[in-house]
Write a protein that holds these residues in place. Sequence first.
Motif, PDB file in Angstrom:
ATOM      1  N   SER A   1     -12.647  -6.266   1.281  1.00  0.00           N
ATOM      2  CA  SER A   1     -12.877  -6.503  -0.149  1.00  0.00           C
ATOM      3  C   SER A   1     -12.367  -5.336  -1.010  1.00  0.00           C
ATOM      4  N   ASN A   2     -12.166  -4.187  -0.393  1.00  0.00           N
ATOM      5  CA  ASN A   2     -11.667  -3.013  -1.114  1.00  0.00           C
ATOM      6  C   ASN A   2     -10.182  -2.722  -0.814  1.00  0.00           C
TER       7      ASN A   2
ATOM      8  N   GLY B   1      -9.062  -0.374   3.198  1.00  0.00           N
ATOM      9  CA  GLY B   1      -9.962  -0.609   2.075  1.00  0.00           C
ATOM     10  C   GLY B   1     -11.099   0.398   2.028  1.00  0.00           C
ATOM     11  N   LEU B   2     -11.684   0.694   3.181  1.00  0.00           N
ATOM     12  CA  LEU B   2     -12.765   1.686   3.232  1.00  0.00           C
ATOM     13  C   LEU B   2     -12.250   3.070   2.854  1.00  0.00           C
TER      14      LEU B   2
ATOM     15  N   MET C   1     -16.651  -5.786   3.992  1.00  0.00           N
ATOM     16  CA  MET C   1     -16.734  -4.696   3.007  1.00  0.00           C
ATOM     17  C   MET C   1     -15.383  -4.001   2.842  1.00  0.00           C
ATOM     18  N   GLY C   2     -14.759  -3.702   3.952  1.00  0.00           N
ATOM     19  CA  GLY C   2     -13.477  -2.997   3.906  1.00  0.00           C
ATOM     20  C   GLY C   2     -12.378  -3.830   3.285  1.00  0.00           C
TER      21      GLY C   2
ATOM     22  N   ARG D   1     -11.942   3.098  -0.904  1.00  0.00           N
ATOM     23  CA  ARG D   1     -13.236   3.067  -1.597  1.00  0.00           C
ATOM     24  C   ARG D   1     -14.014   4.358  -1.417  1.00  0.00           C
TER      25      ARG D   1
ATOM     26  N   THR E   1       0.847  -1.199   0.000  1.00  0.00           N
ATOM     27  CA  THR E   1       0.000   0.000   0.000  1.00  0.00           C
ATOM     28  C   THR E   1       0.877   1.242   0.000  1.00  0.00           C
TER      29      THR E   1
ATOM     30  N   LEU F   1      -7.683  -1.691  -3.516  1.00  0.00           N
ATOM     31  CA  LEU F   1      -7.748  -0.356  -4.091  1.00  0.00           C
ATOM     32  C   LEU F   1      -6.686   0.577  -3.512  1.00  0.00           C
TER      33      LEU F   1
ATOM     34  N   ARG G   1     -12.784   7.245  -0.383  1.00  0.00           N
ATOM     35  CA  ARG G   1     -11.920   8.417  -0.576  1.00  0.00           C
ATOM     36  C   ARG G   1     -11.928   9.323   0.643  1.00  0.00           C
TER      37      ARG G   1
END
Length: 184
Positions: free
Chosen positions: A179-180, A126-127, A176-177, A130, A93, A183, A132
């Motif tokens: 899974s992102n 991740g959140l 949810m987090g 996603r 990251t 990014l 921003r």
Amino acid sequence: MSENNINIKINAKENTQGVFGRVMGGLKSLGGAIAGYLSVSAITSFATSSVKEFINAEKAAEELAAAFRNSGEDAAKLMPQFKEFAAAIQSVTKYEDDAIVSLMAFGRNLGIPTDKLKEATKAAIGLAARLRIDVNTAMQLVGKAAQGNTSMLGRYGMKVKESMSDQKKFAAVLKMGISNFGLA
């Protein structure tokens, strides 16, 4: 051409070469002085930034160790694995390892259980990517979800069923987090 005229030209040429030589020598000395100053300046700047980075890393590690101690956990035992995790996150990251350590301290202080702290950290990253938002705000959302409070996620267009148990809400936010995470 007369002999005086030749002597004047020879003297003028020698004097010009002498002056030119002294000017060039002075410029070389000045260039060396400037290069030396810039080298010292660069070394000083590097040393200062290295010391600041070391202090930040130590501060972050102490924050996390304190968070563990405040919850009755053995910080000396836990710190190596969490530092290793932070280094692994740094490699994939944009976040520095000491920023990750500090983020985990924040998460632990928000009440995220130690056994979920690594997942929560990945979820926050991740959140943040996603939605921003900054990663600390994302960790705050994850921390609230750990307590069953997911209403703030609605502000970002994310919904978690209110009928779920607190544990299931937290698990859903982690999912949810995470899974992102790619990014980031």
